[in-house]
Design a protein around this motif. Structure first.
Motif, PDB file in Angstrom:
ATOM      1  N   VAL A  53       0.861  -1.242   0.248  1.00  0.00           N
ATOM      2  CA  VAL A  53      -0.027  -0.107   0.146  1.00  0.00           C
ATOM      3  C   VAL A  53       0.923   1.329  -0.212  1.00  0.00           C
ATOM      4  CG1 VAL A  53      -2.003  -1.095   1.024  1.00  0.00           C
ATOM      5  CG2 VAL A  53      -0.144  -0.112   2.451  1.00  0.00           C
ATOM      6  N   HIS A  54       2.275   1.100  -0.099  1.00  0.00           N
ATOM      7  CA  HIS A  54       3.053   2.258  -0.187  1.00  0.00           C
ATOM      8  C   HIS A  54       2.707   3.341   1.039  1.00  0.00           C
ATOM      9  CE1 HIS A  54       3.932   0.743  -3.908  1.00  0.00           C
ATOM     10  NE2 HIS A  54       4.768   1.393  -4.289  1.00  0.00           N
ATOM     11  N   ASN A  55       2.678   2.790   2.239  1.00  0.00           N
ATOM     12  CA  ASN A  55       2.486   3.454   3.468  1.00  0.00           C
ATOM     13  C   ASN A  55       2.751   2.811   4.484  1.00  0.00           C
ATOM     14  OD1 ASN A  55       1.543   4.764   5.813  1.00  0.00           O
ATOM     15  ND2 ASN A  55       0.976   6.613   4.487  1.00  0.00           N
ATOM     16  N   PHE A  56       3.946   2.575   5.391  1.00  0.00           N
ATOM     17  CA  PHE A  56       4.005   1.553   6.467  1.00  0.00           C
ATOM     18  C   PHE A  56       2.971   1.772   7.511  1.00  0.00           C
ATOM     19  CE2 PHE A  56       5.913   5.181   8.571  1.00  0.00           C
ATOM     20  CZ  PHE A  56       6.206   4.768   9.733  1.00  0.00           C
ATOM     21  N   ILE A  57       2.502   3.023   7.784  1.00  0.00           N
ATOM     22  CA  ILE A  57       1.522   3.024   8.854  1.00  0.00           C
ATOM     23  C   ILE A  57       0.307   2.498   8.588  1.00  0.00           C
ATOM     24  CG2 ILE A  57      -0.113   4.827  10.253  1.00  0.00           C
ATOM     25  CD1 ILE A  57       2.385   6.739  10.273  1.00  0.00           C
ATOM     26  N   VAL A  58      -0.171   2.831   7.186  1.00  0.00           N
ATOM     27  CA  VAL A  58      -1.492   1.986   6.507  1.00  0.00           C
ATOM     28  C   VAL A  58      -1.264   0.527   6.543  1.00  0.00           C
ATOM     29  CG1 VAL A  58      -2.775   1.886   4.405  1.00  0.00           C
ATOM     30  CG2 VAL A  58      -1.957   4.211   5.141  1.00  0.00           C
ATOM     31  N   ASN A  59       0.014  -0.062   6.143  1.00  0.00           N
ATOM     32  CA  ASN A  59       0.118  -1.430   6.003  1.00  0.00           C
ATOM     33  C   ASN A  59       0.002  -2.152   7.402  1.00  0.00           C
ATOM     34  OD1 ASN A  59       1.484  -3.758   4.425  1.00  0.00           O
ATOM     35  ND2 ASN A  59       2.810  -3.596   5.994  1.00  0.00           N
ATOM     36  N   ILE A  60       0.512  -1.249   8.508  1.00  0.00           N
ATOM     37  CA  ILE A  60       0.575  -1.785   9.941  1.00  0.00           C
ATOM     38  C   ILE A  60      -0.951  -2.241  10.339  1.00  0.00           C
ATOM     39  CG2 ILE A  60       1.072  -1.552  12.060  1.00  0.00           C
ATOM     40  CD1 ILE A  60       3.785  -0.257  11.480  1.00  0.00           C
ATOM     41  N   TYR A  61      -1.681  -0.969  10.082  1.00  0.00           N
ATOM     42  CA  TYR A  61      -3.225  -0.798  10.290  1.00  0.00           C
ATOM     43  C   TYR A  61      -4.034  -1.812   9.641  1.00  0.00           C
ATOM     44  CZ  TYR A  61      -7.841   0.725  10.281  1.00  0.00           C
ATOM     45  OH  TYR A  61      -9.309   0.736  10.318  1.00  0.00           O
ATOM     46  N   ALA A  62      -3.734  -1.969   8.394  1.00  0.00           N
ATOM     47  CA  ALA A  62      -4.634  -2.991   7.375  1.00  0.00           C
ATOM     48  C   ALA A  62      -4.384  -4.413   7.890  1.00  0.00           C
ATOM     49  CB  ALA A  62      -3.928  -2.692   5.892  1.00  0.00           C
ATOM     50  N   ARG A  63      -2.865  -4.917   8.115  1.00  0.00           N
ATOM     51  CA  ARG A  63      -2.744  -5.976   8.534  1.00  0.00           C
ATOM     52  C   ARG A  63      -3.395  -6.421  10.058  1.00  0.00           C
ATOM     53  NH1 ARG A  63      -2.480  -9.261   4.216  1.00  0.00           N
ATOM     54  NH2 ARG A  63      -0.840  -8.640   2.845  1.00  0.00           N
ATOM     55  N   GLY A  64      -3.049  -5.657  11.068  1.00  0.00           N
ATOM     56  CA  GLY A  64      -2.988  -5.806  12.517  1.00  0.00           C
ATOM     57  C   GLY A  64      -4.194  -4.509  13.113  1.00  0.00           C
ATOM     58  N   GLY A  65      -4.759  -3.881  12.398  1.00  0.00           N
ATOM     59  CA  GLY A  65      -5.706  -3.072  12.929  1.00  0.00           C
ATOM     60  C   GLY A  65      -5.171  -2.077  13.960  1.00  0.00           C
ATOM     61  N   ILE A  66      -5.882  -1.246  14.721  1.00  0.00           N
ATOM     62  CA  ILE A  66      -5.471  -0.448  15.831  1.00  0.00           C
ATOM     63  C   ILE A  66      -4.726  -1.003  16.839  1.00  0.00           C
ATOM     64  CG2 ILE A  66      -6.206   1.061  17.706  1.00  0.00           C
ATOM     65  CD1 ILE A  66      -8.852   1.665  15.909  1.00  0.00           C
ATOM     66  N   LEU A  67      -4.712  -2.133  17.060  1.00  0.00           N
ATOM     67  CA  LEU A  67      -3.943  -3.011  18.126  1.00  0.00           C
ATOM     68  C   LEU A  67      -2.488  -3.072  17.767  1.00  0.00           C
ATOM     69  CD1 LEU A  67      -3.736  -4.942  20.384  1.00  0.00           C
ATOM     70  CD2 LEU A  67      -3.872  -6.838  18.662  1.00  0.00           C
ATOM     71  N   GLN A  68      -2.262  -3.404  16.556  1.00  0.00           N
ATOM     72  CA  GLN A  68      -0.668  -3.580  16.143  1.00  0.00           C
ATOM     73  C   GLN A  68      -0.239  -2.127  15.578  1.00  0.00           C
ATOM     74  OE1 GLN A  68       0.779  -6.232  12.730  1.00  0.00           O
ATOM     75  NE2 GLN A  68       0.454  -7.454  14.449  1.00  0.00           N
ATOM     76  N   LEU A  69      -1.069  -1.275  15.364  1.00  0.00           N
ATOM     77  CA  LEU A  69      -0.624   0.104  15.147  1.00  0.00           C
ATOM     78  C   LEU A  69      -0.253   0.633  16.548  1.00  0.00           C
ATOM     79  CD1 LEU A  69       0.049   2.139  13.009  1.00  0.00           C
ATOM     80  CD2 LEU A  69      -2.307   3.147  13.358  1.00  0.00           C
ATOM     81  N   LEU A  70      -0.882   0.399  17.535  1.00  0.00           N
ATOM     82  CA  LEU A  70      -0.654   1.001  18.925  1.00  0.00           C
ATOM     83  C   LEU A  70       0.630   0.271  19.411  1.00  0.00           C
ATOM     84  CD1 LEU A  70      -4.096   1.485  20.764  1.00  0.00           C
ATOM     85  CD2 LEU A  70      -2.581   3.192  19.752  1.00  0.00           C
ATOM     86  N   VAL A  71       0.989  -1.049  19.054  1.00  0.00           N
ATOM     87  CA  VAL A  71       1.837  -1.692  19.468  1.00  0.00           C
ATOM     88  C   VAL A  71       3.140  -1.216  19.074  1.00  0.00           C
ATOM     89  CG1 VAL A  71       3.276  -3.879  19.659  1.00  0.00           C
ATOM     90  CG2 VAL A  71       0.734  -3.705  20.240  1.00  0.00           C
ATOM     91  N   PHE A  72       3.350  -0.756  17.861  1.00  0.00           N
ATOM     92  CA  PHE A  72       4.364  -0.284  16.876  1.00  0.00           C
ATOM     93  C   PHE A  72       4.635   1.059  17.458  1.00  0.00           C
ATOM     94  CE2 PHE A  72       4.404  -3.779  13.905  1.00  0.00           C
ATOM     95  CZ  PHE A  72       5.558  -3.631  13.536  1.00  0.00           C
TER      96      PHE A  72
END
Length: 449
Positions: free
Chosen positions: A364-383
Motif C-alpha cells: 500500500v506504499h505507506n508503512f502506517i497504513v500497512n500496519i493498520y491494514a494487517r493488524g488494525g489499531i491494536l498492532q498500530l498502537l504496539v508499533f
C-alpha cells in the motif's frame, strides 16, 4: 571439542556485514537471488523469526554473554503477542508461508536485537563503515552511469528480478553514512562526505522519488544549520569543499537529468524513476475524474469529490485512493481493531490498476497504513509504543534526541513508499538502529535537542 563462541561470532559478523554491504549496493536484485529454490530474502525473514527465539533472556545471555534490557524484551514480547492475537482473530494460518510474508514487518524488527549484539564488532572494525561509504558512492554509479552487462545478466539469471536500487534505499544509505560519520569520523571528514554525498544524491533523488527527496532536503537543511559554527571557523576549507560539491552537483544533474533544466526524459536513460510505475488504465480513470470533478476549492494539488480526497498528481492520487479504500473498507467490515490479518492480499491491492507494471505489487506504499491494514489499531498502537520506548530509552541514556535525525527521514520516506514492507530496507534500518542504540555507540558529535 569446545566451540569458541567469540570466534564464531566474529566470523558471523564478518559475513553479516559483507551481506549488508551487498544489499546496500545491489538492493532488490541481490535479495532476490535464489539458493536451493528459495530467495535470499526468504532466508532473511526466516532468520528474523529465529532471532525472536534469541530474545528469550536465558538464550540471549548464553549466546552473547550479556543481558537483554528488560524494556527491549517487553517491546518484542508485545510485538509477538500482537501477532498471535491478530492470527487468532482473523483466522490466519500459521502453516501458510504467506502468513510470514504478510507479517514480515513484525519479525524483521528483530534485527534491532542483532544490531545490539554485533555493535561492538562493527564499531571496532571501521572497515565495514568504510564499505558503507564506498557503497554510497558505488550505488550512485550503478544507478546513473554504468551497470556492467555481466552483472545484469547474472542477476537476470539467478535472481527473481533485476532492478535498480530504489529511491528509499538510496535515502537510507545516505542517512546512515552521514549519521554514523558524525560519530565515527572527525568533523572535517564527516562534513566533507556530507557535502559530496548531498551534491550527488540531490539530483538523483529528485529524479527517482519525491518521497525520498523531501526527507533528504530536511536532513541537508538540519546538517548545514547544525554545522554553522564549523563553517564559520573553517571558511577557507569549507569554500573549497563547497566549490568541489558544486562541480559534483552539476555532474550529477547532467548525469541524471541530461541537463540543468531538471526536465524528466527517461527514454534514453538507464536510470529509472520510482514514480513512473502507474498503469495507463489508472491514468485514464484519473483524467476522467479531473474532467468530471465538481469540487469545492482545491489546496495545492489536492481537492475533494463526494467526501473523498484526490490529487492532480498521478502518483500521489494513486496512493491516496489505496489508503482511503483501506480505511473505509476496514470500517465498513468492522475490522478496525485487528485488521485483515495475514491470510491474503489486502483487498485494496486486488485492483489490477494498482499492481504496477509487472502486476506483482501488493504493498500500500505507506508503512502506517500497512500496519493498520494487517493488524488494525491494536498492532498500530504496539508499533507506536515500540518506537516511542526505544527513543525514550535512547534519550535517557545519551542525554539528547539525536536518534530523531536517523528516524524522522526514514519515517517520512516510508510514509510514501513500500520500503518497510520489503526485506532489504528493514534489514539495514533495524540492524543499525540497534547499533546506534547500543551502549557502545558514542554520541559525542550529536547535538540534536
Amino acid at each position: 571439542m569446545q566451540i569458541n563462541k567469540t570466534k564464531v561470532l566474529n566470523v558471523f559478523c564478518c559475513i553479516f556485514f559483507v551481506t549488508i554491504f551487498l544489499v546496500s549496493l545491489f538492493g532488490r536484485s541481490f535479495i532476490g537471488l535464489t539458493i536451493y529454490g528459495f530467495r535470499l530474502g526468504e532466508f532473511i525473514v526466516l532468520a528474523s523469526l529465529l532471532i525472536f527465539i534469541l530474545i528469550i533472556p536465558k538464550v540471549f545471555n548464553y549466546f552473547t554473554n550479556n543481558r537483554i534490557d528488560k524494556i527491549y524484551f517487553n517491546l518484542f514480547t508485545g510485538l509477538l503477542i500482537s501477532f498471535f492475537i491478530v492470527v487468532i482473530s482473523t483466522g490466519s494460518n500459521l502453516l501458510d508461508p504467506y502468513t510470514y510474508r504478510a507479517s514480515s514487518h513484525i519479525f524483521l524488527t528483530s534485527f534491532f536485537i542483532l544490531g545490539l549484539v554485533v555493535s561492538t564488532y562493527f564499531l571496532q572494525n571501521k572497515i565495514f563503515f568504510y564499505l558503507l561509504i564506498f557503497s554510497s558512492f558505488g550505488v550512485y554509479i550503478l544507478s546513473t552511469t554504468y551497470f556492467p552487462e555481466e552483472w545484469i545478466n547474472f542477476f537476470t539469471k539467478y535472481s527473481d528480478k533485476f532492478d535498480f536500487v530504489k529511491g528509499s534505499d538510496l535515502l537510507l544509505l545516505y542517512i546512515l553514512v552521514n549519521y554514523l560519520g558524525r560519530n565515527l569520523l572527525d568533523k572535517k571528514k564527516s562534513f566533507t562526505i556530507f557535502l559530496f554525498l548531498s551534491a550527488l544524491y540531490f539530483p538523483l533523488l529528485l529524479f527517482k522519488s519525491k518521497g525520498a527527496f523531501i526527507p533528504l532536503v530536511i536532513y541537508i537543511a538540519y546538517e548545514i544549520l547544525d554545522s554553522r559554527n564549523y563553517i564559520i571557523k573553517n571558511k577557507f576549507r569549507t569554500a573549497i569543499t563547497l566549490a568541489i560539491s558544486v562541480i559534483i552537483f552539476m555532474f550529477s544533474t547532467f548525469q541524471t537529468w541530461g541537463g540543468l533544466s531538471f526536465t524528466r526524459d527517461v527514454v534514453n536513460q538507464s536510470i529509472q524513476s520510482d514514480e513512473i510505475s502507474i498503469s495507463g488504465t489508472f491514468q485514464e480513470k484519473l483524467q476522467e475524474t479531473f474532467e468530471n470533478k465538481n469540487t469545492i476549492e482545491s489546496f495545492v494539488s489536492f481537492y475533494v469529490v463526494d467526501k473523498r480526497l484526490f490529487s492532480t498528481d498521478f502518483t500521489a492520487n494513486w496512493r491516496l485512493q489505496i489508503w482511503q479504500d483501506v480505511f473505509s473498507d476496514t470500517y465498513n467490515n468492522n475490522l478496525i481493531f485487528f485488521g485483515y490479518g495475514y491470510k491474503d492480499i489486502i483487498p485494496a491491492m486486488q485492483d489490477d490498476t494498482r499492481t504496477g507494471n509487472d502486476q506483482l505489487n501488493q504493498n500500500v506504499h505507506n508503512f502506517i497504513v500497512n500496519i493498520y491494514a494487517r493488524g488494525g489499531i491494536l498492532q498500530l498502537l504496539v508499533f507506536v509504543s515500540f518506537y516511542f520506548f526505544i527513543f525514550k530509552k535512547f534519550h535517557f541514556e545519551k542525554k539528547n534526541r539525536s536518534l530523531l535525525l536517523y528516524l524522522i527521514p526514514i519515517f517520512i520516506t516510508s510514509f510514501f513508499d513500500s520500503s518497510m514492507e520489503t526485506v532489504r530496507f528493514p534489514l539495514i534500518f533495524y540492524t543499525f538502529l540497534g547499533i546506534i542504540c547500543s551502549k557502545n555507540f558514542s554520541n559525542k558529535n550529536q547535538k540534536v535537542v
